[in-house]
Scaffold this motif. Structure first.
Motif, mmCIF file in Angstrom:
data_model
loop_
_atom_site.group_PDB
_atom_site.id
_atom_site.type_symbol
_atom_site.label_atom_id
_atom_site.label_comp_id
_atom_site.label_asym_id
_atom_site.label_seq_id
_atom_site.Cartn_x
_atom_site.Cartn_y
_atom_site.Cartn_z
ATOM 1 N N ALA A 298 4.827 4.787 -4.506
ATOM 2 C CA ALA A 298 4.647 6.198 -4.165
ATOM 3 C C ALA A 298 3.301 6.744 -4.619
ATOM 4 O O ALA A 298 2.966 7.890 -4.311
ATOM 5 N N GLY A 299 2.544 5.946 -5.375
ATOM 6 C CA GLY A 299 1.220 6.367 -5.787
ATOM 7 C C GLY A 299 1.065 6.695 -7.251
ATOM 8 O O GLY A 299 -0.009 7.122 -7.685
ATOM 9 N N VAL A 300 2.118 6.506 -8.053
ATOM 10 C CA VAL A 300 2.006 6.730 -9.494
ATOM 11 C C VAL A 300 1.143 5.637 -10.099
ATOM 12 O O VAL A 300 1.250 4.457 -9.723
ATOM 13 N N ASP A 301 0.275 5.994 -11.041
ATOM 14 C CA ASP A 301 -0.608 5.036 -11.709
ATOM 15 C C ASP A 301 0.215 3.912 -12.331
ATOM 16 O O ASP A 301 1.032 4.155 -13.218
ATOM 17 N N ALA A 328 7.452 -7.610 -2.158
ATOM 18 C CA ALA A 328 7.292 -6.586 -1.116
ATOM 19 C C ALA A 328 7.130 -5.186 -1.688
ATOM 20 O O ALA A 328 6.614 -4.292 -1.017
ATOM 21 N N LEU A 329 7.567 -4.978 -2.947
ATOM 22 C CA LEU A 329 7.419 -3.669 -3.576
ATOM 23 C C LEU A 329 6.066 -3.480 -4.244
ATOM 24 O O LEU A 329 5.746 -2.387 -4.703
ATOM 25 N N ASP A 330 5.256 -4.540 -4.295
ATOM 26 C CA ASP A 330 3.971 -4.477 -4.971
ATOM 27 C C ASP A 330 2.997 -3.619 -4.170
ATOM 28 O O ASP A 330 2.614 -3.981 -3.050
ATOM 29 N N PRO A 331 2.545 -2.458 -4.711
ATOM 30 C CA PRO A 331 1.651 -1.595 -3.943
ATOM 31 C C PRO A 331 0.243 -2.158 -3.781
ATOM 32 O O PRO A 331 -0.524 -1.670 -2.973
ATOM 33 N N VAL A 332 -0.094 -3.180 -4.565
ATOM 34 C CA VAL A 332 -1.425 -3.779 -4.452
ATOM 35 C C VAL A 332 -1.499 -4.690 -3.239
ATOM 36 O O VAL A 332 -2.414 -4.637 -2.427
#
Length: 338
Positions: A298-301, A328-332
Protein backbone atom coordinates in the motif's frame (compact mmCIF):
# COMPACT_ATOMS: atom_id res chain seq x y z
CA UNK A 1 -29.34 5.89 8.05
CA UNK A 2 -27.42 4.56 5.07
CA UNK A 3 -25.18 7.01 3.19
CA UNK A 4 -26.23 5.09 0.06
CA UNK A 5 -28.17 1.84 -0.40
CA UNK A 6 -25.90 -1.15 0.27
CA UNK A 7 -25.16 -3.57 -2.54
CA UNK A 8 -26.08 -7.23 -2.42
CA UNK A 9 -24.46 -9.42 0.22
CA UNK A 10 -21.24 -11.26 -0.65
CA UNK A 11 -21.56 -14.87 -1.77
CA UNK A 12 -21.87 -17.70 0.74
CA UNK A 13 -19.49 -20.45 -0.40
CA UNK A 14 -16.17 -21.99 0.53
CA UNK A 15 -13.42 -19.38 0.01
CA UNK A 16 -10.86 -19.93 -2.73
CA UNK A 17 -7.80 -19.02 -0.67
CA UNK A 18 -4.28 -19.11 -2.10
CA UNK A 19 -0.77 -19.30 -0.57
CA UNK A 20 0.05 -16.05 1.24
CA UNK A 21 2.93 -17.09 3.55
CA UNK A 22 5.58 -19.79 3.65
CA UNK A 23 7.60 -21.32 6.47
CA UNK A 24 11.12 -21.47 5.12
CA UNK A 25 13.63 -23.47 7.19
CA UNK A 26 17.18 -23.75 5.87
CA UNK A 27 15.96 -22.39 2.53
CA UNK A 28 13.47 -25.25 2.19
CA UNK A 29 9.73 -24.59 2.32
CA UNK A 30 8.49 -26.48 5.36
CA UNK A 31 4.89 -25.31 5.30
CA UNK A 32 2.44 -22.99 3.55
CA UNK A 33 -0.32 -20.78 4.96
CA UNK A 34 -3.24 -20.04 2.63
CA UNK A 35 -5.45 -16.99 2.81
CA UNK A 36 -6.64 -13.87 1.04
CA UNK A 37 -5.39 -10.27 0.95
CA UNK A 38 -6.77 -7.00 -0.40
CA UNK A 39 -5.11 -3.59 -0.71
CA UNK A 40 -7.19 -0.48 -1.43
CA UNK A 41 -5.81 2.74 -2.86
CA UNK A 42 -6.71 6.26 -1.79
CA UNK A 43 -9.61 6.21 -4.25
CA UNK A 44 -11.16 3.20 -2.52
CA UNK A 45 -10.50 0.96 -5.51
CA UNK A 46 -8.71 -2.38 -5.29
CA UNK A 47 -5.01 -1.82 -5.95
CA UNK A 48 -3.93 -5.40 -5.29
CA UNK A 49 -5.52 -8.65 -4.21
CA UNK A 50 -4.72 -12.29 -3.66
CA UNK A 51 -7.21 -15.07 -3.10
CA UNK A 52 -10.94 -14.65 -2.62
CA UNK A 53 -11.72 -11.16 -1.34
CA UNK A 54 -15.44 -10.94 -2.16
CA UNK A 55 -16.67 -14.14 -0.51
CA UNK A 56 -18.53 -13.84 2.80
CA UNK A 57 -16.42 -14.45 5.92
CA UNK A 58 -16.54 -13.61 9.62
CA UNK A 59 -14.19 -10.75 10.53
CA UNK A 60 -14.41 -11.61 14.24
CA UNK A 61 -12.98 -8.83 16.44
CA UNK A 62 -11.60 -6.94 13.45
CA UNK A 63 -15.17 -5.60 13.17
CA UNK A 64 -15.00 -3.89 16.58
CA UNK A 65 -14.15 -0.42 15.22
CA UNK A 66 -17.37 -0.60 13.18
CA UNK A 67 -19.36 -1.71 16.23
CA UNK A 68 -17.89 1.20 18.17
CA UNK A 69 -18.92 3.63 15.41
CA UNK A 70 -22.46 2.27 15.64
CA UNK A 71 -22.53 2.95 19.36
CA UNK A 72 -21.15 6.49 18.99
CA UNK A 73 -23.76 7.15 16.29
CA UNK A 74 -26.35 6.02 18.85
CA UNK A 75 -25.09 8.56 21.40
CA UNK A 76 -22.25 6.82 23.26
CA UNK A 77 -20.32 9.78 24.78
CA UNK A 78 -17.03 8.02 25.52
CA UNK A 79 -13.77 9.56 24.36
CA UNK A 80 -10.06 8.78 24.57
CA UNK A 81 -8.93 5.59 26.24
CA UNK A 82 -12.45 4.50 27.20
CA UNK A 83 -13.68 4.75 23.62
CA UNK A 84 -10.58 2.82 22.51
CA UNK A 85 -11.51 0.18 25.07
CA UNK A 86 -15.02 -0.03 23.57
CA UNK A 87 -13.32 -1.21 20.34
CA UNK A 88 -10.79 -3.44 22.08
CA UNK A 89 -9.77 -7.05 22.30
CA UNK A 90 -7.84 -6.28 25.45
CA UNK A 91 -5.19 -8.33 27.21
CA UNK A 92 -6.78 -8.25 30.66
CA UNK A 93 -4.20 -5.88 32.13
CA UNK A 94 -5.24 -3.90 35.19
CA UNK A 95 -5.72 -0.75 33.10
CA UNK A 96 -8.20 -2.65 30.92
CA UNK A 97 -10.15 -3.91 33.92
CA UNK A 98 -10.15 -0.45 35.54
CA UNK A 99 -11.31 1.16 32.30
CA UNK A 100 -14.16 -1.31 31.89
CA UNK A 101 -15.25 -0.64 35.47
CA UNK A 102 -15.31 3.10 34.69
CA UNK A 103 -17.58 2.51 31.69
CA UNK A 104 -19.89 0.35 33.82
CA UNK A 105 -20.00 3.04 36.53
CA UNK A 106 -20.92 5.71 33.98
CA UNK A 107 -23.64 3.43 32.68
CA UNK A 108 -24.98 2.87 36.19
CA UNK A 109 -24.61 -0.90 35.92
CA UNK A 110 -22.28 -3.55 37.32
CA UNK A 111 -20.24 -6.49 36.10
CA UNK A 112 -23.25 -8.69 36.82
CA UNK A 113 -25.09 -6.98 33.97
CA UNK A 114 -22.47 -8.04 31.41
CA UNK A 115 -23.48 -10.95 29.21
CA UNK A 116 -20.15 -11.79 27.60
CA UNK A 117 -18.65 -15.15 28.50
CA UNK A 118 -16.37 -15.58 31.51
CA UNK A 119 -12.69 -16.07 30.74
CA UNK A 120 -9.16 -15.58 31.98
CA UNK A 121 -7.07 -12.67 30.63
CA UNK A 122 -6.01 -13.06 27.00
CA UNK A 123 -2.33 -12.14 27.43
CA UNK A 124 -0.37 -15.27 28.47
CA UNK A 125 1.81 -13.46 31.03
CA UNK A 126 -1.16 -11.66 32.55
CA UNK A 127 -3.13 -14.92 32.59
CA UNK A 128 -0.29 -16.79 34.33
CA UNK A 129 -0.12 -14.13 37.05
CA UNK A 130 -3.90 -14.24 37.41
CA UNK A 131 -3.81 -18.02 37.90
CA UNK A 132 -0.95 -17.82 40.43
CA UNK A 133 -3.02 -15.35 42.41
CA UNK A 134 -5.92 -17.78 42.45
CA UNK A 135 -8.28 -15.40 40.66
CA UNK A 136 -11.19 -17.06 38.85
CA UNK A 137 -12.33 -16.47 35.29
CA UNK A 138 -14.69 -13.52 35.02
CA UNK A 139 -16.68 -11.50 32.52
CA UNK A 140 -14.52 -8.46 33.32
CA UNK A 141 -11.30 -10.28 32.42
CA UNK A 142 -12.65 -11.56 29.09
CA UNK A 143 -11.11 -9.62 26.20
CA UNK A 144 -14.41 -8.14 24.93
CA UNK A 145 -15.61 -6.71 28.25
CA UNK A 146 -14.96 -3.11 27.21
CA UNK A 147 -17.20 -3.51 24.17
CA UNK A 148 -19.94 -5.12 26.24
CA UNK A 149 -19.79 -2.40 28.90
CA UNK A 150 -20.11 0.20 26.13
CA UNK A 151 -23.07 -1.71 24.71
CA UNK A 152 -24.83 -1.55 28.07
CA UNK A 153 -24.06 2.19 28.31
CA UNK A 154 -25.48 2.77 24.83
CA UNK A 155 -28.63 0.86 25.70
CA UNK A 156 -29.19 2.88 28.87
CA UNK A 157 -28.75 6.20 27.07
CA UNK A 158 -31.38 5.23 24.50
CA UNK A 159 -33.87 3.66 26.87
CA UNK A 160 -33.33 0.28 25.30
CA UNK A 161 -33.68 -2.80 27.52
CA UNK A 162 -30.49 -4.14 29.06
CA UNK A 163 -31.83 -7.67 29.05
CA UNK A 164 -31.31 -9.31 25.70
CA UNK A 165 -28.85 -6.68 24.44
CA UNK A 166 -27.02 -9.45 22.54
CA UNK A 167 -30.12 -10.58 20.65
CA UNK A 168 -29.77 -9.77 16.92
CA UNK A 169 -33.28 -8.29 17.05
CA UNK A 170 -32.43 -5.89 19.90
CA UNK A 171 -32.42 -2.19 18.88
CA UNK A 172 -28.70 -1.96 19.65
CA UNK A 173 -27.78 -4.87 17.41
CA UNK A 174 -30.06 -3.64 14.64
CA UNK A 175 -28.18 -0.33 14.80
CA UNK A 176 -24.85 -2.19 14.64
CA UNK A 177 -26.02 -4.22 11.63
CA UNK A 178 -27.10 -1.06 9.82
CA UNK A 179 -23.70 0.54 10.46
CA UNK A 180 -21.90 -2.59 9.23
CA UNK A 181 -23.87 -2.46 5.99
CA UNK A 182 -23.38 1.31 5.64
CA UNK A 183 -19.60 1.28 6.13
CA UNK A 184 -18.89 -1.92 4.15
CA UNK A 185 -21.32 -0.93 1.39
CA UNK A 186 -22.79 -4.44 1.26
CA UNK A 187 -25.68 -6.26 2.87
CA UNK A 188 -24.72 -8.63 5.67
CA UNK A 189 -24.51 -12.18 4.31
CA UNK A 190 -25.16 -14.08 7.53
CA UNK A 191 -25.48 -13.43 11.26
CA UNK A 192 -24.14 -15.83 13.89
CA UNK A 193 -22.69 -15.56 17.42
CA UNK A 194 -19.12 -14.48 18.15
CA UNK A 195 -17.01 -16.08 20.86
CA UNK A 196 -18.02 -13.45 23.41
CA UNK A 197 -21.73 -13.93 22.73
CA UNK A 198 -22.36 -10.83 20.59
CA UNK A 199 -23.87 -11.06 17.11
CA UNK A 200 -21.28 -11.57 14.39
CA UNK A 201 -21.87 -10.35 10.84
CA UNK A 202 -20.49 -11.99 7.70
CA UNK A 203 -19.01 -9.47 5.26
CA UNK A 204 -16.39 -9.58 2.52
CA UNK A 205 -12.69 -8.87 2.97
CA UNK A 206 -13.05 -5.95 0.54
CA UNK A 207 -15.98 -4.66 2.56
CA UNK A 208 -13.99 -4.83 5.80
CA UNK A 209 -11.15 -2.83 4.25
CA UNK A 210 -13.60 -0.26 2.88
CA UNK A 211 -15.24 0.11 6.28
CA UNK A 212 -11.96 0.93 8.01
CA UNK A 213 -11.01 3.32 5.19
CA UNK A 214 -14.34 5.09 5.71
CA UNK A 215 -13.53 5.39 9.40
CA UNK A 216 -10.02 6.79 8.91
CA UNK A 217 -11.05 9.32 6.23
CA UNK A 218 -14.14 10.67 8.00
CA UNK A 219 -14.42 14.36 8.83
CA UNK A 220 -13.18 15.50 12.26
CA UNK A 221 -15.75 15.19 15.01
CA UNK A 222 -17.83 12.52 13.29
CA UNK A 223 -18.46 9.21 15.08
CA UNK A 224 -16.04 7.53 12.69
CA UNK A 225 -13.26 10.05 13.35
CA UNK A 226 -13.83 9.91 17.10
CA UNK A 227 -13.34 6.14 17.09
CA UNK A 228 -10.25 6.35 14.86
CA UNK A 229 -8.69 9.11 16.96
CA UNK A 230 -9.28 7.23 20.21
CA UNK A 231 -7.85 3.96 18.93
CA UNK A 232 -4.76 5.58 17.41
CA UNK A 233 -4.10 7.63 20.54
CA UNK A 234 -4.44 4.61 22.84
CA UNK A 235 -3.26 1.50 20.96
CA UNK A 236 -2.37 -0.22 24.24
CA UNK A 237 -6.04 -0.02 25.25
CA UNK A 238 -7.15 -1.51 21.93
CA UNK A 239 -5.02 -4.60 22.53
CA UNK A 240 -2.27 -4.66 25.14
CA UNK A 241 1.21 -3.43 25.96
CA UNK A 242 2.93 -6.46 24.41
CA UNK A 243 0.64 -7.07 21.44
CA UNK A 244 1.64 -6.78 17.78
CA UNK A 245 -1.33 -4.59 16.79
CA UNK A 246 -0.41 -1.92 19.34
CA UNK A 247 3.22 -2.04 18.19
CA UNK A 248 2.16 -1.71 14.55
CA UNK A 249 0.04 1.37 15.25
CA UNK A 250 2.92 2.94 17.17
CA UNK A 251 5.35 2.15 14.34
CA UNK A 252 3.34 3.52 11.39
CA UNK A 253 2.21 7.15 11.80
CA UNK A 254 -1.55 7.57 11.48
CA UNK A 255 -2.28 3.86 11.08
CA UNK A 256 -5.45 2.36 12.51
CA UNK A 257 -5.34 -1.43 12.87
CA UNK A 258 -7.44 -4.15 14.45
CA UNK A 259 -6.95 -7.90 14.58
CA UNK A 260 -9.47 -10.68 15.02
CA UNK A 261 -9.42 -14.35 15.90
CA UNK A 262 -8.88 -16.88 13.10
CA UNK A 263 -6.16 -14.89 11.36
CA UNK A 264 -7.96 -11.65 10.50
CA UNK A 265 -6.46 -8.16 10.41
CA UNK A 266 -7.54 -4.85 8.92
CA UNK A 267 -5.54 -1.62 8.79
CA UNK A 268 -6.05 1.81 7.21
CA UNK A 269 -4.21 5.10 6.83
CA UNK A 270 -5.73 8.60 7.06
CA UNK A 271 -5.64 9.02 3.26
CA UNK A 272 -7.87 5.96 2.75
CA UNK A 273 -5.27 3.36 1.82
CA UNK A 274 -6.34 0.15 3.52
CA UNK A 275 -5.51 -3.53 3.73
CA UNK A 276 -7.38 -6.56 4.99
CA UNK A 277 -6.01 -10.05 5.59
CA UNK A 278 -7.58 -13.43 6.30
CA UNK A 279 -5.35 -16.43 7.08
CA UNK A 280 -7.25 -19.61 6.32
CA UNK A 281 -5.90 -21.66 9.25
CA UNK A 282 -6.11 -18.74 11.68
CA UNK A 283 -2.36 -18.56 12.38
CA UNK A 284 -1.06 -15.36 13.92
CA UNK A 285 2.46 -16.21 12.78
CA UNK A 286 1.23 -15.73 9.21
CA UNK A 287 -1.19 -12.87 9.92
CA UNK A 288 1.53 -10.49 11.11
CA UNK A 289 4.02 -10.75 8.19
CA UNK A 290 1.25 -10.88 5.59
CA UNK A 291 -0.30 -7.71 7.02
CA UNK A 292 3.12 -6.03 7.01
CA UNK A 293 3.69 -7.05 3.39
CA UNK A 294 0.24 -5.78 2.40
CA UNK A 295 0.98 -2.43 4.06
CA UNK A 296 4.26 -2.21 2.15
CA UNK A 297 2.22 -2.94 -0.97
CA UNK A 298 0.00 0.00 0.00
CA UNK A 299 3.04 2.27 0.09
CA UNK A 300 4.08 2.23 3.75
CA UNK A 301 7.86 2.55 4.19
CA UNK A 302 9.14 -1.04 4.49
CA UNK A 303 11.72 0.12 7.05
CA UNK A 304 8.86 0.83 9.46
CA UNK A 305 7.55 -2.69 8.97
CA UNK A 306 10.79 -4.65 9.52
CA UNK A 307 9.84 -5.76 13.08
CA UNK A 308 6.67 -7.34 11.66
CA UNK A 309 8.21 -9.10 8.65
CA UNK A 310 8.00 -12.57 10.20
CA UNK A 311 8.96 -14.48 13.32
CA UNK A 312 12.08 -16.64 13.16
CA UNK A 313 11.97 -20.42 13.03
CA UNK A 314 14.42 -21.85 15.55
CA UNK A 315 16.75 -24.80 15.28
CA UNK A 316 18.80 -25.69 18.34
CA UNK A 317 17.77 -22.37 19.85
CA UNK A 318 19.02 -20.22 16.96
CA UNK A 319 17.20 -18.79 13.92
CA UNK A 320 17.37 -21.08 10.90
CA UNK A 321 14.44 -19.71 8.91
CA UNK A 322 11.34 -17.56 9.09
CA UNK A 323 7.68 -17.17 8.21
CA UNK A 324 7.66 -15.07 5.05
CA UNK A 325 4.92 -13.46 2.99
CA UNK A 326 4.78 -14.91 -0.51
CA UNK A 327 6.83 -13.33 -3.30
CA UNK A 328 3.71 -11.88 -4.98
CA UNK A 329 3.21 -9.55 -2.00
CA UNK A 330 6.68 -8.05 -2.38
CA UNK A 331 6.21 -4.39 -3.46
CA UNK A 332 9.76 -4.24 -4.83
CA UNK A 333 9.39 -7.05 -7.34
CA UNK A 334 5.68 -6.42 -7.94
CA UNK A 335 5.02 -2.64 -7.82
CA UNK A 336 1.69 -1.68 -6.30
CA UNK A 337 -0.84 0.20 -8.39
CA UNK A 338 -1.93 2.38 -5.43
Amino acid sequence: MYSSPPADAPALREPRHVPVARLVRGEVTEGVHHGSVVVLGTDGEVAFQLGDTEVAFYPRSALKPVQAVAMVRAGLPLEGELLALAAASHSGEERHLAGTRRILERAGVTEDDLRNVTDLPYDPAVRDTWIRQGRPASRLAQNCSGKHAAMLYTCGLNGWPLDGYLDPGHPLQRAVAETVEDLTGRRVARVTVDGCGAPLFAVSLNGLARALARITTAAPGTPEARVADAMRAHPEMVSGSGRDVAALMRAVPGLLAKDGFEGVEVAALPDGRAVAVKISDGANRARVPVTAAALARAGVDPALLTPFAGEPLLGGGRPVGSVRAVHALDPVTQPARA
